[in-house]
Scaffold this motif. Sequence first.
Motif, PDB file in Angstrom:
ATOM      1  N   ILE A  43       0.847  -1.196   0.000  1.00  0.00           N
ATOM      2  CA  ILE A  43       0.000   0.000   0.000  1.00  0.00           C
ATOM      3  C   ILE A  43       0.887   1.252   0.000  1.00  0.00           C
ATOM      4  O   ILE A  43       0.589   2.233  -0.681  1.00  0.00           O
ATOM      5  N   VAL A  44       1.987   1.201   0.752  1.00  0.00           N
ATOM      6  CA  VAL A  44       2.968   2.302   0.726  1.00  0.00           C
ATOM      7  C   VAL A  44       3.491   2.475  -0.700  1.00  0.00           C
ATOM      8  O   VAL A  44       3.629   3.593  -1.209  1.00  0.00           O
ATOM      9  N   GLY A  45       3.759   1.328  -1.360  1.00  0.00           N
ATOM     10  CA  GLY A  45       4.299   1.353  -2.717  1.00  0.00           C
ATOM     11  C   GLY A  45       3.368   1.962  -3.747  1.00  0.00           C
ATOM     12  O   GLY A  45       3.799   2.329  -4.848  1.00  0.00           O
ATOM     13  N   GLU A  46       2.082   2.100  -3.397  1.00  0.00           N
ATOM     14  CA  GLU A  46       1.117   2.707  -4.323  1.00  0.00           C
ATOM     15  C   GLU A  46       1.206   4.232  -4.327  1.00  0.00           C
ATOM     16  O   GLU A  46       0.655   4.899  -5.209  1.00  0.00           O
ATOM     17  N   ASN A  47       1.895   4.778  -3.322  1.00  0.00           N
ATOM     18  CA  ASN A  47       2.047   6.230  -3.226  1.00  0.00           C
ATOM     19  C   ASN A  47       2.853   6.764  -4.416  1.00  0.00           C
ATOM     20  O   ASN A  47       3.856   6.178  -4.816  1.00  0.00           O
ATOM     21  N   THR A  48       2.428   7.891  -4.964  1.00  0.00           N
ATOM     22  CA  THR A  48       3.072   8.474  -6.156  1.00  0.00           C
ATOM     23  C   THR A  48       4.543   8.781  -5.916  1.00  0.00           C
ATOM     24  O   THR A  48       5.394   8.528  -6.783  1.00  0.00           O
ATOM     25  N   VAL A  50       6.596   7.340  -3.768  1.00  0.00           N
ATOM     26  CA  VAL A  50       7.348   6.080  -3.620  1.00  0.00           C
ATOM     27  C   VAL A  50       7.618   5.475  -5.000  1.00  0.00           C
ATOM     28  O   VAL A  50       8.684   4.903  -5.246  1.00  0.00           O
ATOM     29  N   LYS A  51       6.659   5.620  -5.908  1.00  0.00           N
ATOM     30  CA  LYS A  51       6.809   5.062  -7.261  1.00  0.00           C
ATOM     31  C   LYS A  51       7.973   5.690  -8.027  1.00  0.00           C
ATOM     32  O   LYS A  51       8.488   5.099  -8.977  1.00  0.00           O
ATOM     33  N   LYS A  52       8.400   6.891  -7.623  1.00  0.00           N
ATOM     34  CA  LYS A  52       9.550   7.533  -8.274  1.00  0.00           C
ATOM     35  C   LYS A  52      10.813   6.690  -8.115  1.00  0.00           C
ATOM     36  O   LYS A  52      11.709   6.708  -8.963  1.00  0.00           O
ATOM     37  N   TYR A  53      10.863   5.966  -6.995  1.00  0.00           N
ATOM     38  CA  TYR A  53      12.073   5.208  -6.682  1.00  0.00           C
ATOM     39  C   TYR A  53      11.909   3.698  -6.857  1.00  0.00           C
ATOM     40  O   TYR A  53      12.889   2.989  -7.060  1.00  0.00           O
ATOM     41  N   PHE A  54      10.674   3.221  -6.776  1.00  0.00           N
ATOM     42  CA  PHE A  54      10.489   1.765  -6.787  1.00  0.00           C
ATOM     43  C   PHE A  54       9.548   1.256  -7.887  1.00  0.00           C
ATOM     44  O   PHE A  54       9.266   0.077  -7.957  1.00  0.00           O
ATOM     45  N   ASP A  55       9.056   2.125  -8.720  1.00  0.00           N
ATOM     46  CA  ASP A  55       8.305   1.770  -9.922  1.00  0.00           C
ATOM     47  C   ASP A  55       6.954   1.109  -9.636  1.00  0.00           C
ATOM     48  O   ASP A  55       5.916   1.620 -10.005  1.00  0.00           O
ATOM     49  N   THR A  56       6.960  -0.050  -8.974  1.00  0.00           N
ATOM     50  CA  THR A  56       5.701  -0.765  -8.718  1.00  0.00           C
ATOM     51  C   THR A  56       5.501  -0.980  -7.220  1.00  0.00           C
ATOM     52  O   THR A  56       6.477  -1.078  -6.463  1.00  0.00           O
ATOM     53  N   PRO A  57       4.229  -1.071  -6.761  1.00  0.00           N
ATOM     54  CA  PRO A  57       3.955  -1.331  -5.340  1.00  0.00           C
ATOM     55  C   PRO A  57       4.613  -2.613  -4.831  1.00  0.00           C
ATOM     56  O   PRO A  57       5.177  -2.640  -3.739  1.00  0.00           O
TER      57      PRO A  57
END
Length: 766
Positions: A43-48, A50-57
């Motif tokens: 759910i953290v990974g869904e944050n916009t 966070v996606k800058k660094y990790f691409d997918t949730p």
Amino acid sequence: MTSILEKKFLDILNNDEIKIVSFDIFDTLFFRKCLLPENIFEIVGENTYVKKYFDTPSGFKKYRMYAEKNARLTNKHLQDVTLNLIYKELSIPKKAKEKIKQIELDIEKDFLVVNYDLEKYIDYSIEKGKKVILISDMYLNQNELKYVCLNKLKNIDKVSKIYVSSEYKLTKAKGNLFLKVLEEENIKPNELFHIGDNKISDNLIPKDLNINTLYYGFSNIQEMAFEYEKAYINKDIKQGNNVRKLAILRNPYEDEFENFYFNFGASIFGPILFEFSHWLNDLSKKYKIEQYNFILREGFLFDKYFKKLFPNTKTNLVYASRNSTFPIVIDLDNMSSILLGTQRAFTINDLYKSLEIKIKNKKILPYKNELLSKASLINIDNITLYEKIREDLVFRKSDISEKNIEQKALIKEYFTSLEISKKSIFIDFGSGGTILNRIKDILPKKQIPKINALFCINERGYEIQSKNQTLSFLPYNQETLKYIETISRSPEVFEILLNLDLSTTLNYSKIDNNIIPNALLSNCNKNTIYKMKEAFLNGIDTFFETVKIYKIKKNHYSRDFLVKLLARVINLPTKYEVNFFGNFEYDEGNGTNNIYKIVDKNKIDYVNNFMIEKIYFEYIRNRAKYRHAFPWIEAVIATIKPDFLINIYKEPNKNSSNLQVILQLLEKIDRSNEKEFMVYGAGDLFKELLPFLQDRNIKIISLIDSKAQLQEFEVLNYKVITLEKAFENINQSNLIIASGVFTKNIKENIEYFAKENNKRIEIFSI
């Protein structure tokens, strides 16, 4: 009713020696809304940001989990780590670490919900003059804990101190944190009472230190149900898990039988009936419905819980069944159509009773208790019993017609008395809506409701209802259709649960100008039904009370999720569900005296004589064929081999073509009666094959793979070596080739090796 856990808590609390009561925090004092703690990371990974660094949730989730693992390896000298040490392991800029860490804390805060029952336990403790502390194994520090959850406690001011492993660098799991508590609080072990959900760190460890404990968690029965649920559904639920858990923890029953049915009501039918009732109410706004007509027998429960949420709605309980409405559709010009029933327990005598005539034919009378389905196998006077019955029904057409006309008039009068209008709605379980169609045929056009509703509808149901507007609560779509088919063709488990002790409507009579439904109380489950009913309904009631406390609104549980929740019980039953549901007796609701068990010994013996894997594989290719012969083949399989199905569902490739390869291999292995093998191939097929070999107590001498030429490695705790090394000190062996695609090449290489090195190798391959 007071829960078992609350009774135990109060009993221990009354011990005057106890000075301090300690509470675990996570999954005790607080629950997460989602299914698993690590799902928070997705759910953290869904944050916009966070996606800058990790691409997918899922990418962030994986890196976050490995960051914690690496932090523990880097800091092995510490019994626990901190959130800062975990984020230190992520290969992103320091500023990004701080921002994502705060996002994680914010999401944890949003997903953590107070356990109001445990909040009450804190008050009980204070009233008894005890000091209250919190003890937790967690990487969050006190300030972080206060931010994400503790400040939500109404009585946080009553908590004297918080002991958290990340700050003390000691854990409950090793017992050292408890020792630190005893030291700092200056108390003896018997003066501390600890409550927590972990069987080891909250129960066994402190108990070994002579600390009083209360295991605030699930029974083995419920833990297994949740384990099977996770394997089957294989998808997180982002809300509502806390409510289901708490409803179960409120179970008041010590008895295993009652305990089981309470939990089933609380965790499965509670959420389903809650959402079903809201869905029905939404229809009233959309279609201006003024009256809800619930068709018995399932309609009793539907009505009960609909009225619980919407007490001012006008409802009717409609006495109708396939049996009582049969006169509407009977075709007197085609007596063969009457004999086309598919019931398993319907006898020839039951057929005549349903037509309201007695058997008079002396040739047929001796066979009155024979199953109707067997009539075509019995010969009388050079024709089959089936033909003899058909001839007799044609001969007695006038008798049947007289009764039929009489019943049709009574049915019409009965439904007229219900004051049905276009603003009414009929609700039935499903899945074809047969009764709805029959009612439509008898009602005057001006009284036919605009819409009707089914709990579930399958492909056949859509065909039957194609000329009606019939809605379905359980959604039928590309993802859910296989689950819907399972539920609609279920082995009557849900029908029995929802019918409980209610009687079946057989036909109608007229007494003093009133139409009276004539009903028959089933002889099934007589020794258990009332006990089951009380516990089951208490479980559902407890769920409804819990959602009220937490102010849960409609659409909290997706209908797609609820479909899978029900289908899991049939497709992947636990051994406890097999035990309790498999013993259900059933008469198919036709008033017959012929009763069968959902899982009987004959079916178990039959399957036991064949290779289970082969039968299961054939079944999943042709479910319709097996469903009629075996009311619940999954339960039969689980009775013989309890771990067989869960091992299949736990594998990510469970639906792959590997299963067909495995079945062919097992057939050859079983014929050989050998118990020791080498295995060539350490890939996915081996991982799927292994549980079946373990079931057979087969010893794997060596696991071989060509990749071991570069470097030896491990798979599922087996060291993977080369073919040459496996035969260093062995001259002969049995060898399984765990491969489907490359079998031919592998076999040729092994045969060449055997010839060149004078080894005797018995190869088992497809």
